[in-house]
Design an enzyme around this catalytic site. Structure first.
Site, short mmCIF file in Angstrom:
data_model
loop_
_atom_site.label_atom_id
_atom_site.label_comp_id
_atom_site.label_asym_id
_atom_site.label_seq_id
_atom_site.Cartn_x
_atom_site.Cartn_y
_atom_site.Cartn_z
N TYR A 1 7.04 1.41 8.75
CA TYR A 1 5.81 1.21 9.52
C TYR A 1 4.93 0.16 8.86
O TYR A 1 4.39 -0.73 9.53
CB TYR A 1 5.07 2.54 9.64
CG TYR A 1 3.72 2.47 10.31
CD1 TYR A 1 3.62 2.47 11.69
CD2 TYR A 1 2.54 2.42 9.56
CE1 TYR A 1 2.37 2.43 12.32
CE2 TYR A 1 1.30 2.36 10.17
CZ TYR A 1 1.22 2.37 11.55
OH TYR A 1 -0.01 2.32 12.16
N LYS B 1 3.31 -3.50 10.24
CA LYS B 1 1.89 -3.84 10.26
C LYS B 1 1.60 -5.09 9.43
O LYS B 1 0.69 -5.86 9.77
CB LYS B 1 1.06 -2.65 9.78
CG LYS B 1 1.04 -1.49 10.75
CD LYS B 1 0.47 -1.90 12.12
CE LYS B 1 0.38 -0.75 13.09
NZ LYS B 1 -0.22 -1.14 14.39
#
Length: 236
Positions: A144, A148
């Site tokens: 994740y 980002k």
């Protein structure tokens, strides 16, 4: 730009920060708010127009652009986390691919599709919802975090390329919020309503980045230190 009398399009608007953005936009006097979600029936806030949209599906993006030609503020909020490390699971790459499709390629595709609409409506603005994890990582969210970090670079690139048509791009960075995604995480969490309000105020004041909480501001400041946060090994 001003939120009052604007037309706002929010991805992932059915819950969490997306729902908070819809509430904040209405409170700030937006003329119209589109709430996009995979299941439009889950968008139930009065005053919000539901739109069916999976940001990984090009045909649905094209349909949304055709239906929503009056948009002046795009909020790329939809995101997923599979809670995966890089090396601890045989499914890590599959998790990363799914996260990249939603968290990176999704906002890229939606922004690319809506860019001509924004230009036709005076330039407007884009908010990209990023994370404090753009600048650091932990094993439980490593894939994740990679998405980002990539989305931060994407935001910076889009800002450069959209400047010529008068479109502002604001990156929103925030640590843990009181949403379903962080429900399993102990400790203090930011209010989604407060984060959304800060982001819209950032657009109105022309900010390139909004750092929505103390943790995020500390991480950003630490990037130029001799011991940046991304270089520290996590506690075991």
């Amino acid at each position: 730009m001003q939120i009052k009398d604007s037309v706002v399009f929010i991805t992932g608007a059915n819950r969490g920060l997306g729902l908070a953005f819809a509430k904040a936009a209405l409170a700030a006097g937006a003329r119209k708010v589109y709430g996009a979600a995979r299941d439009p029936s889950s968008v139930t806030l009065p005053g919000v127009t539901p739109v069916a949209l999976d940001v990984t599906q090009p045909a649905q993006i094209e349909a949304a652009v055709r239906a929503c030609g009056d948009v002046s503020l795009l909020v790329n909020n939809a995101g997923i986390s599979r809670g995966s490390s890089l090396l601890g699971s045989p499914d890590a790459m599959a998790a990363a691919r799914a996260e990249f499709e939603t968290n990176f390629f999704g906002p890229w595709a939606v922004t690319q599709a809506f860019a001509p609409v924004l230009a036709a409506n005076g330039g407007g603005a884009v908010i990209n919802v990023l994370s404090a994890l753009s600048w650091t990582t932990f094993p439980s969210v490593a894939t994740y975090s990679a998405t980002k970090s990539a989305a931060w670079s994407l935001s910076n690139g889009l800002r450069n390329e959209l400047a010529g048509q008068g479109t502002q791009v604001t990156s929103l960075h925030v640590a843990f919020m009181d949403t379903d995604m962080a429900a399993h995480v102990p400790g203090a969490k930011a209010s989604p309503d407060d984060v959304a309000r800060q982001a819209l105020e950032g657009v109105e004041t022309g900010k390139a980045e909004v750092l929505a909480d103390a943790v995020t501001r500390q991480l950003k400041q630490g990037l130029s230190s001799d011991a940046p946060p991304y270089a520290a090994a996590p506690a075991r």
